[in-house]
Scaffold this active site. Structure first.
Site, mmCIF file in Angstrom:
data_model
loop_
_atom_site.group_PDB
_atom_site.id
_atom_site.type_symbol
_atom_site.label_atom_id
_atom_site.label_comp_id
_atom_site.label_asym_id
_atom_site.label_seq_id
_atom_site.Cartn_x
_atom_site.Cartn_y
_atom_site.Cartn_z
ATOM 1 N N GLY A 18 1.014 2.887 -17.676
ATOM 2 C CA GLY A 18 0.089 2.386 -17.069
ATOM 3 C C GLY A 18 -1.150 2.393 -16.924
ATOM 4 C CB VAL A 86 9.118 2.057 -21.002
ATOM 5 C CG1 VAL A 86 9.293 4.073 -21.390
ATOM 6 C CG2 VAL A 86 6.954 2.683 -21.611
ATOM 7 C CD GLU A 174 -6.535 -3.331 4.813
ATOM 8 O OE1 GLU A 174 -7.391 -2.044 5.016
ATOM 9 O OE2 GLU A 174 -5.581 -3.008 3.889
ATOM 10 C CG ASP A 307 0.981 5.062 -6.209
ATOM 11 O OD1 ASP A 307 0.603 6.271 -6.058
ATOM 12 O OD2 ASP A 307 1.294 4.734 -5.676
#
Length: 447
Positions: A18, A86, A174, A307
């Site tokens: 990552g 992976v 937003e 996360d």
């Protein structure tokens, strides 16, 4: 399988899965460490996700918020990049399996691969809504917007066009605010043939508030700011189904169908389904369980950050926990390789912020009073530009956001290709007045 590591290096081999906030923070902190690093990501670039909505709303180029992961070698020679996904992990042999019959051995392994969109089992959402989690999705939203507008410019002057944003968190607020400002400020010039009163921006949120984690006063300010921009707020409302042409919503037991040209899904994340094949303990939301040092429980020399991880204290799925987690694991590894120890990971909450539009934002920053309006907006812009990767990206973003927010006469949009429009009936084009409509209730008059 083709063995990528044909001969085991003399120094320890660290594999980082990552290239997001946490993964890059970890890699960079090990720049001078006596380790060999392989950084693996399914993309060749890092995406600055907090500004994805600016790409979706045609204010930034995708290249402004993406950074070539192989460029990490510019100032760090102990790292190499490998593009891959992976598929499995053999913890006993310390071997990763990737798509394409590739295997990678390791001494230390760090999962920093982030998460993906959570549709919460909503019928039709995965097929018909567009998330804002990847660069390709932001471009899809942007191009679909302009395809809809060009279609309406020929065939839809007497019809309504609705943009639905699902989710009242920072991304949803937003995005809805940016679309409303585009409709209010740019469309009178760029699409004078369309009646702005028939272009709707709807924000749907299941809870009674937008920006739930914020202080009530800031939530109220954000709600008022959205309403001032004529965003159609549907609070306390659930999405029951997403169809090709809109969403079925429910509030207080009553259902309503909102016809929409675009449905943006900006609510919730979950781990990638492939994590279940990695033989790691999973906790709430499928996140990988870690201890006080972010080590994966029951797996030697294996860590998880950001996360995708959940520790003794469940941290918010934001950039700061990932950045701080990456730095802690780097510190831990450097100490471990020298036979030393470090204190357990402790998260330092630096606060959070969200913008509604030009000169309008909310911010809760540690050691500062709660901010709203122009001061919060200036901090939001400065922080987001400063934390972008690469000087070129920071400069390009400053230029593009400056053109959007500082020069009121500029109505340029960063667009892609749109399909040709075929008139459904004979169309006769007449010139429009140079006068701008005064409000959303007044359509541009024809001469």
């Amino acid at each position: 399988m083709t063995e990528q590591q044909s001969s085991r290096p003399k120094r320890p081999h660290l594999v980082v899965v990552g290239g997001g906030f946490g993964g890059l923070a970890l890699v960079r902190k090990l720049r001078r460490a006596d380790v060999s690093i392989t950084l693996i990501d399914r993309h060749t670039y890092n995406t600055f996700q907090p500004l994805l909505y600016q790409v979706a709303t045609a204010s930034l180029n995708p290249g402004d918020i993406t950074w070539f992961l192989r460029a990490v070698r510019s100032h760090q020679r102990n790292v190499r990049f490998l593009k891959g996904i992976v598929t499995a992990v053999d913890h006993e042999k310390k071997l990763l399996s990737l798509h394409g019959d590739v295997s990678v051995s390791y001494d230390y392994l760090v999962f920093a691969n982030g998460v993906t969109t959570n549709f919460f089992g909503t019928p039709g959402a995965e097929e018909n809504a567009i998330p804002l989690y990847k660069r390709s999705q932001a471009l899809q939203v942007r191009d679909k917007l302009f395809a809809n507008l060009e279609e309406f410019a020929i065939n839809g002057q007497d019809a309504d066009l609705r943009i639905v944003v699902v989710g009242g968190g920072a991304t949803g607020v937003e995005t809805a605010g940016a679309y409303a400002e585009f409709r209010n400020n740019d469309m009178p010039t760029t699409y004078p043939e369309l009646d702005r009163a028939r272009i709707h921006v709807s924000l749907i949120e299941m809870s009674p508030h937008v920006l739930g984690p914020f202080h009530p006063k800031l939530r109220d300010y954000a709600k008022k700011s959205l309403e001032e921009r004529d965003v159609d707020l549907r609070l306390g409302t659930a999405v029951k189904e997403v169809r090709e042409n809109g969403v079925l919503i429910e509030r207080d037991g009553e259902q309503e169908f909102l016809e929409a040209g675009i449905v943006v899904w900006a609510t919730g994340v979950t781990v990638h389904p492939t994590v279940k094949d990695w033989d790691v303990p999973q906790g709430r939301g499928g996140r990988i369980e870690v201890d006080e040092h972010l080590r994966v429980k029951g797996r030697e020399n294996t860590f998880a950050i950001g996360d995708v991880a959940i520790g003794p204290d469940a941290l918010p799925q934001l950039a700061q926990p990932a950045l701080q987690g990456g730095k802690h694991v780097a510190k831990y590894l450097k100490a471990h390789l020298k036979g030393k120890t470090v204190k357990p990971f402790k998260y330092s909450d630096k606060g959070t912020m969200a913008t509604i539009g030009k000169s309008s934002a909310v911010a809760e920053i540690t050691h500062l009073p709660r901010l709203k309006g122009f001061p919060a907006w200036i901090i939001w812009v400065a922080l987001h530009v400063a934390t972008l990767l690469g000087g070129r990206n920071r400069l390009a973003t400053m230029i593009n956001l400056g053109a959007k927010y500082l020069f009121s006469g500029s109505h340029n949009a960063i667009v892609g290709e749109t399909p040709y429009v075929v008139a459904k009936h004979q169309v006769h084009i007449t010139p429009t007045s140079k006068k701008k409509p005064k409000s959303l209730d007044a359509a541009p008059p024809a001469e």
